[in-house]
Design a protein around this motif. Structure first.
Motif, PDB file in Angstrom:
ATOM      1  N   LYS A 164       3.934  -2.217  15.236  1.00 61.61           N
ATOM      2  CA  LYS A 164       3.990  -2.653  13.845  1.00 61.61           C
ATOM      3  C   LYS A 164       5.357  -3.235  13.555  1.00 61.61           C
ATOM      4  N   LEU A 165       5.363  -4.468  13.065  1.00 59.69           N
ATOM      5  CA  LEU A 165       6.581  -5.158  12.673  1.00 59.69           C
ATOM      6  C   LEU A 165       6.480  -5.419  11.174  1.00 59.69           C
ATOM      7  N   THR A 166       7.400  -4.853  10.405  1.00 57.65           N
ATOM      8  CA  THR A 166       7.331  -4.933   8.949  1.00 57.65           C
ATOM      9  C   THR A 166       8.491  -5.764   8.402  1.00 57.65           C
ATOM     10  N   THR A 167       8.138  -6.763   7.624  1.00 59.21           N
ATOM     11  CA  THR A 167       9.138  -7.571   6.928  1.00 59.21           C
ATOM     12  C   THR A 167       9.128  -7.190   5.450  1.00 59.21           C
ATOM     13  N   LEU A 168      10.090  -7.706   4.709  1.00 58.13           N
ATOM     14  CA  LEU A 168      10.158  -7.435   3.275  1.00 58.13           C
ATOM     15  C   LEU A 168       8.888  -7.934   2.586  1.00 58.13           C
ATOM     16  N   ALA A 169       8.431  -9.129   2.965  1.00 56.93           N
ATOM     17  CA  ALA A 169       7.233  -9.690   2.340  1.00 56.93           C
ATOM     18  C   ALA A 169       6.009  -8.820   2.603  1.00 56.93           C
ATOM     19  N   GLU A 170       5.886  -8.317   3.845  1.00 60.79           N
ATOM     20  CA  GLU A 170       4.741  -7.479   4.179  1.00 60.79           C
ATOM     21  C   GLU A 170       4.798  -6.152   3.433  1.00 60.79           C
ATOM     22  N   PHE A 171       5.989  -5.594   3.278  1.00 59.24           N
ATOM     23  CA  PHE A 171       6.138  -4.354   2.534  1.00 59.24           C
ATOM     24  C   PHE A 171       5.692  -4.557   1.093  1.00 59.24           C
ATOM     25  N   ARG A 172       6.125  -5.641   0.486  1.00 56.95           N
ATOM     26  CA  ARG A 172       5.748  -5.916  -0.901  1.00 56.95           C
ATOM     27  C   ARG A 172       4.234  -6.063  -1.038  1.00 56.95           C
ATOM     28  N   GLU A 173       3.633  -6.762  -0.054  1.00 57.37           N
ATOM     29  CA  GLU A 173       2.186  -6.986  -0.116  1.00 57.37           C
ATOM     30  C   GLU A 173       1.413  -5.690   0.069  1.00 57.37           C
ATOM     31  N   GLU A 174       1.879  -4.828   0.964  1.00 59.72           N
ATOM     32  CA  GLU A 174       1.177  -3.577   1.261  1.00 59.72           C
ATOM     33  C   GLU A 174       1.297  -2.573   0.125  1.00 59.72           C
ATOM     34  N   THR A 175       2.458  -2.507  -0.520  1.00 63.27           N
ATOM     35  CA  THR A 175       2.715  -1.437  -1.497  1.00 63.27           C
ATOM     36  C   THR A 175       2.784  -1.897  -2.943  1.00 63.27           C
ATOM     37  N   GLY A 176       3.051  -3.177  -3.143  1.00 66.98           N
ATOM     38  CA  GLY A 176       3.284  -3.648  -4.510  1.00 66.98           C
ATOM     39  C   GLY A 176       4.617  -3.194  -5.057  1.00 66.98           C
ATOM     40  N   LEU A 177       5.497  -2.725  -4.195  1.00 64.77           N
ATOM     41  CA  LEU A 177       6.793  -2.180  -4.602  1.00 64.77           C
ATOM     42  C   LEU A 177       7.931  -2.990  -4.005  1.00 64.77           C
ATOM     43  N   GLU A 178       9.137  -2.708  -4.515  1.00 64.46           N
ATOM     44  CA  GLU A 178      10.364  -3.204  -3.920  1.00 64.46           C
ATOM     45  C   GLU A 178      11.012  -2.067  -3.140  1.00 64.46           C
ATOM     46  N   PRO A 179      11.767  -2.366  -2.084  1.00 65.49           N
ATOM     47  CA  PRO A 179      12.437  -1.286  -1.348  1.00 65.49           C
ATOM     48  C   PRO A 179      13.293  -0.409  -2.243  1.00 65.49           C
ATOM     49  N   SER A 180      13.857  -0.973  -3.304  1.00 65.25           N
ATOM     50  CA  SER A 180      14.698  -0.183  -4.219  1.00 65.25           C
ATOM     51  C   SER A 180      13.893   0.875  -4.961  1.00 65.25           C
ATOM     52  N   GLN A 181      12.549   0.722  -5.007  1.00 67.62           N
ATOM     53  CA  GLN A 181      11.693   1.700  -5.671  1.00 67.62           C
ATOM     54  C   GLN A 181      11.209   2.802  -4.724  1.00 67.62           C
ATOM     55  N   TRP A 182      11.466   2.595  -3.439  1.00 69.55           N
ATOM     56  CA  TRP A 182      10.817   3.461  -2.457  1.00 69.55           C
ATOM     57  C   TRP A 182      11.251   4.919  -2.577  1.00 69.55           C
ATOM     58  N   ALA A 183      12.514   5.177  -2.827  1.00 68.94           N
ATOM     59  CA  ALA A 183      12.983   6.558  -2.962  1.00 68.94           C
ATOM     60  C   ALA A 183      12.344   7.224  -4.176  1.00 68.94           C
ATOM     61  N   ASP A 184      12.205   6.471  -5.271  1.00 69.83           N
ATOM     62  CA  ASP A 184      11.538   7.005  -6.461  1.00 69.83           C
ATOM     63  C   ASP A 184      10.079   7.331  -6.149  1.00 69.83           C
ATOM     64  N   PHE A 185       9.455   6.402  -5.450  1.00 72.45           N
ATOM     65  CA  PHE A 185       8.048   6.567  -5.066  1.00 72.45           C
ATOM     66  C   PHE A 185       7.866   7.827  -4.217  1.00 72.45           C
ATOM     67  N   GLN A 186       8.722   7.979  -3.202  1.00 74.97           N
ATOM     68  CA  GLN A 186       8.638   9.153  -2.327  1.00 74.97           C
ATOM     69  C   GLN A 186       8.935  10.438  -3.087  1.00 74.97           C
ATOM     70  N   ALA A 187       9.772  10.349  -4.107  1.00 76.88           N
ATOM     71  CA  ALA A 187      10.148  11.547  -4.866  1.00 76.88           C
ATOM     72  C   ALA A 187       8.958  12.162  -5.587  1.00 76.88           C
ATOM     73  N   ILE A 188       8.041  11.323  -6.068  1.00 80.80           N
ATOM     74  CA  ILE A 188       6.925  11.903  -6.830  1.00 80.80           C
ATOM     75  C   ILE A 188       5.714  12.231  -5.956  1.00 80.80           C
ATOM     76  N   ILE A 189       5.540  11.533  -4.817  1.00 75.97           N
ATOM     77  CA  ILE A 189       4.402  11.892  -3.951  1.00 75.97           C
ATOM     78  C   ILE A 189       4.770  13.016  -2.999  1.00 75.97           C
ATOM     79  N   GLY A 190       6.096  13.243  -2.806  1.00 71.88           N
ATOM     80  CA  GLY A 190       6.544  14.326  -1.948  1.00 71.88           C
ATOM     81  C   GLY A 190       6.466  13.989  -0.464  1.00 71.88           C
ATOM     82  N   ASP A 191       7.001  14.887   0.325  1.00 72.49           N
ATOM     83  CA  ASP A 191       7.009  14.714   1.781  1.00 72.49           C
ATOM     84  C   ASP A 191       6.933  16.093   2.405  1.00 72.49           C
ATOM     85  N   SER A 192       5.735  16.455   2.889  1.00 77.44           N
ATOM     86  CA  SER A 192       5.536  17.806   3.434  1.00 77.44           C
ATOM     87  C   SER A 192       6.391  18.053   4.658  1.00 77.44           C
TER      88      SER A 192
END
Length: 932
Positions: A164-192
């Motif tokens: 798997k090779l992930t670019t910024l464009a692919e990340f945006r398309e897959e998640t609808g998010l920006e990398p700057s939002q990712w920590a916030d996103f992970q904070a509410i879904i948690g990480d077991s």
């Protein structure tokens, strides 16, 4: 094509590898690999192989291998429970850390240990620092690293099945998010995996919808009143906690500030130094990879130098995981420990019997066994090399998957190598004579022993204890692989430096390698005492076959065909015209276009599905649906059983199935050509179908099967009081469970309550989730979840058992049955929730169903070897999951049935009786249905 070429990069990128993650993945993905002195080498082998492949394919200029430092970091100060759920690093992995570091440095690569922070923080800091001047390619899969993505920062994971090779464009398309939002996103879904709880009840899909309207935690907090009431309820008690969690999920970009680009410049590889390192750890399979990068001096069997002492603790005794994952698609390293049979005639290191050879043996054609060297008390290898046709004694249609083009029609060719001999023989003489010759050997190594036993040439005269089956050994080490053919096994010739014209010599090398790994995984006893002797039992059953009543088959087929003709007319009438009922496309056109029914699913290719499951969901919506369902049932009966099976019968009216010993990951046997384990048992046609299978004249069929064996194994393993009491008192297990679930006396349990309890009892053994349970019970998903929760709250010991199985799987990377059969579940460590859930189900299923499979195999072996049954002339003709079928002279049937039941109830897997009794039901009859 290299990654930088695929990305179209014109500037040399900086590659940053999450070394810690790859080490752990390698360790759990491929286990039981050791040096000859017991020192574990599985993670070292795979990581080194990955790095060598990377250097060859990418030809990088700048590279960093980043490892986590020891001790706690700033996240533990913020949240003391951070990663508190992590088990201690397994000792066999700890032993390999220093050699892995040495391997990195030996390859001329920069090793960085990120003290006071995690490897991810160091990677994030370096990516942020250098992305303005050059591309940065992060080699890793940790989801936290996605916040590093930028126009000039990429993520590459070569360790998955499809890289798997992930670019910024692919990340945006897959998640609808920006990398700057990712920590916030992970904070509410948690990480077991990091013990970050997140906001309970918020999963990825819900979070994506939330972030579409409120892109940060601050926005969620400030717009709390605008959230839907259900979301307000979930967030109410966590508005402050989620900011703490964000601190944990946010990568620091202020670490590793002393590192300059020159630190990461790659040094040229010293071929000889690297080769010496690989020889030291007996990783000779990688020598050719080194030679592709730098000159290596020729050295044959160089003694190992300065080997680290093996730990006082034994190396991890684990099964070999199937490395079916991109760069992880690695064979095991060669071994030095020889396989021993009856005696201990193991060759010394560096002799012809050793796995690590560098020259071919002289090949000699012989037609008489007298030309072969004496093999008394020695090991020999036999590798059939042709299709073995054109001779009366060669009855197999195809042996060891060789094709007609590869066969010599005038001869059955078997390559032979004898321990200590300086040559290999291509034998084309009498197979009966060769079988007699092999009886004097100490160990007979072959790729597929059952294939040889199936040839009527005296191979059964070789004692079971003397065989070493290469395919079987490979299966026990990696039951997920599915392909254990000689064609597949022989692909490892280069690894052992064995010439292609010496397949028997390669068989020696493979046997030595497999035996060492079997010893490391505690699988030798299983192979020698159960699986190898069982080969002869299966071969005998295949030869005997089972008798069928041709007249009954014909009569049944006539009736079914008459009914199919009636249904065809009725379907055409209901559909308003004729069409090809067997055509999925034409059926779909009728149902969803002409009749306007609503589709209930799609195929993997995206087409509207007309599968059986879909039609069952549509049942009742139009009369044609019920007619087609009935038609399909009868058509399957006709095409699968009634029409083809009589054609397979021999002159005596017997059908000979093939029992597959190497087909399932749990250890269960399967049947093919034809599949007799899939004959219907119950329902409208089951009894009639089984009645077509009969005993030969003057005999009866005796059927004996275990009653609820998997639930009994579950009771034993879990020690749940409810299950134990029910089985010990011979109570109805489903009524007992229903009584506990619904808080009613056993005598007042309704039929629906018992049915629900039965569904969940069996369902959880097979890893049934809430969705499947909802479908089975025809209830909502919420109700199914509540039902499962109530089930485990009432049977808490059962819940504790499931949790312990999961914990053990995560710690070791594998699970075992009661007798030590092993299945690797590396995906239990996956960050993908779906893969992790599947691995969890596989783990539980393997422990329970795999143990039940071991029990029936032990019963088969004892039945076949039992002196009393032999006296009664009882013959084992069929095994179907938990059932054994004997054919016995009529006058001995009752005695044989009682003896068979005694044998089956007396099985003690692993030498220990279950804590609940094994119960066996048996019957006697002229036909299978009557007996069952």
């Amino acid at each position: 094509m290299s990654v930088k070429e695929r990305l179209g990069l014109t500037t040399e990128p900086l590659y940053l590898m999450d070394g810690s993650a790859f080490i752990f993945r390698a360790f759990y993905a491929m286990q039981s690999m050791q040096r000859s002195d017991g020192f574990p080498t599985n993670a070292l082998f795979i990581v080194t192989r990955i790095l060598l492949k990377f250097l060859k394919d990418e030809q990088p200029t700048y590279f960093g291998f980043i490892l986590d430092g020891k001790g706690k970091n700033f996240r533990h100060e913020t949240y003391p429970e951070y990663k508190a759920n992590r088990s201690a690093t397994p000792e066999p992995l700890v032993q390999q850390l220093d050699p892995i570091k040495q391997a990195v440095r030996t390859l001329g690569l920069h090793l960085e240990i990120s003290d006071n922070c995690e490897a991810d923080d160091c990677i994030a800091s370096l990516a942020a620092r250098y992305k303005k001047e050059r591309p940065v390619i992060i080699i890793g899969a940790d989801k936290d690293l996605k916040q590093c993505l930028d126009e000039n920062v990429f993520m590459w994971d070569p360790g998955v099945k499809q890289e798997k090779l992930t670019t910024l464009a692919e990340f945006r398309e897959e998640t609808g998010l920006e990398p700057s939002q990712w920590a916030d996103f992970q904070a509410i879904i948690g990480d077991s995996s990091d013990n970050i709880p997140g906001v309970p009840g918020i999963g990825p899909k819900t979070a994506e919808k939330i972030f579409a309207d409120y892109p940060t935690l601050e926005a969620i907090r400030d717009n709390f009143d605008a959230l839907a009431p259900t979301l307000q309820k979930k967030f109410a008690d966590h508005l402050e906690n989620m900011f703490t969690f964000r601190t944990l999920t946010t990568l620091s970009t202020a670490q590793c500030d002393s590192l300059t680009l020159d630190h990461f410049r790659i040094d040229p590889i010293d071929g000889d130094k690297t080769a010496d390192f690989l020889r030291e750890y007996e990783l000779r399979a990688l020598l050719k990879d080194v030679a592709a990068l730098a000159p290596v001096s020729a050295k044959v069997n160089t003694p190992a130098t300065a080997k680290p002492a093996a730990s006082d603790k034994p190396a991890a005794k684990s099964g070999t995981g199937s490395m079916q994952l991109g760069l992880f698609d690695a064979p095991a390293a060669p071994a030095a420990a020889p396989v021993a049979g009856h005696g201990s005639h193991a060759p010394e290191h560096g002799t012809n019997g050793n796995a690590n050879r560098t020259s071919s043996l002289k090949l000699e054609d012989v037609t008489d066994v007298s030309a072969l060297p004496d093999c008394s008390g020695k090991r020999i290898a036999l590798v059939p090399m042709g299709e073995m046709l054109k001779r009366p004694e060669c009855t197999m249609p195809s042996l060891l998957d060789m094709t007609a083009e590869e066969a010599k029609p005038e001869a059955c060719i078997i390559n032979v190598h004898v321990e200590g001999s300086d040559r290999e023989y291509r034998y084309s003489g009498s197979l009966t004579a060769l079988a007699g010759y092999a009886t004097t050997a100490d160990t007979v190594i072959a790729p597929d022993v059952k294939a040889l036993l199936s040839i009527k040439s005296g191979w059964r005269s070789v004692e079971s204890s003397r065989w070493f089956d290469l395919g079987l050994a490979a299966y026990l080490l990696d039951p997920e692989d599915r392909d254990y053919s000689w064609r597949r096994l022989s692909a490892r010739a280069d690894e052992f430096e064995v010439a292609a014209e010496n397949p028997a010599q390669l068989a020696f090398a493979l046997a030595d390698d497999f035996m060492r790994r079997l010893q490391g995984a505690d699988l030798v006893t299983l192979m020698r005492e159960l699986e190898l002797p069982l080969i002869r039992v299966l071969a005998d059953m295949e030869e005997i076959g089972i008798h069928i009543d041709g007249t009954a088959f014909t009569a049944f087929l006539t009736e079914v065909q008459r009914e199919l003709d009636r249904l065809t007319k009725a379907i055409y009438e209901a559909a308003g015209g004729s069409f090809n009922i067997r055509s999925a496309q034409q059926l779909g056109d009728l149902l969803f276009n002409k009749l306007g029914l609503k589709p209930k699913g799609k195929t993997k290719g995206g087409q509207i599905s007309t599968s059986q499951a879909v039609l069952e969901k549509l049942a009742g919506e139009h009369e044609v649906i019920d007619l087609i369902l009935e038609y399909r049932t009868l058509e399957k009966l006709r095409s699968t059983y009634l029409e083809p099976m009589p054609r397979l019968a021999d002159a005596q009216g017997r059908i000979h199935t093939t029992f597959n010993q190497l087909a399932t990951a749990t250890g269960r046997l399967s049947s093919s050509n034809p599949n007799l384990q899939n004959i219907p048992v119950r329902g409208q046609f089951g009894p009639r179908m089984r009645a077509c299978f009969t005993a030969r004249k003057g005999c009866k069929l005796v059927s004996a099967d275990y009653s609820q064996i998997e639930l009994r194994v579950l009771a034993h393993c879990s020690q749940d009081p409810t299950l134990l009491e029910a089985f010990r008192n011979d109570q109805d297990i489903h009524s007992s469970t229903a009584s506990v679930l619904f808080d009613v006396p056993t005598t007042e349990v309704s039929s629906d309550q018992r049915r629900n309890a039965k569904t969940i009892n069996f369902g959880l053994v097979y890893g049934m989730g809430p969705q499947k349970l909802a479908q089975e019970l025809k209830i909502s998903l919420t109700e199914a979840k509540e039902f499962i929760e109530r089930y485990f709250s009432k049977l808490q010991q059962l819940k504790a058992f499931y949790e312990q199985v999961e914990a053990n799987a995560k710690e070791h990377g594998y699970v075992t049955t009661l007798i030590g059969r092993r299945r690797n579940v590396p995906e239990i460590q996956s960050g993908n929730n779906q893969m992790q859930s599947q691995a969890r189900r596989q783990a539980i299923n393997t422990v329970i169903q795999g143990s039940a499979a071991d029990i029936i195999k032990i019963a088969m072996l004892r039945t076949a070897q039992d002196a009393e049954l032999k006296t009664l002339k009882a013959r084992l003709v069929l095994q179907v999951h938990d059932e054994l079928l004997l054919e016995v002279p009529t006058e001995n049937a009752e005695a044989a049935a009682r003896r068979l039941a005694d044998i089956m109830t007396g099985v003690h897997p692993g030498g220990t009786a279950l804590d609940v009794p094994l119960k066996v039901d048996y019957g006697i009859g002229d036909g299978w249905h009557e007996a069952h």
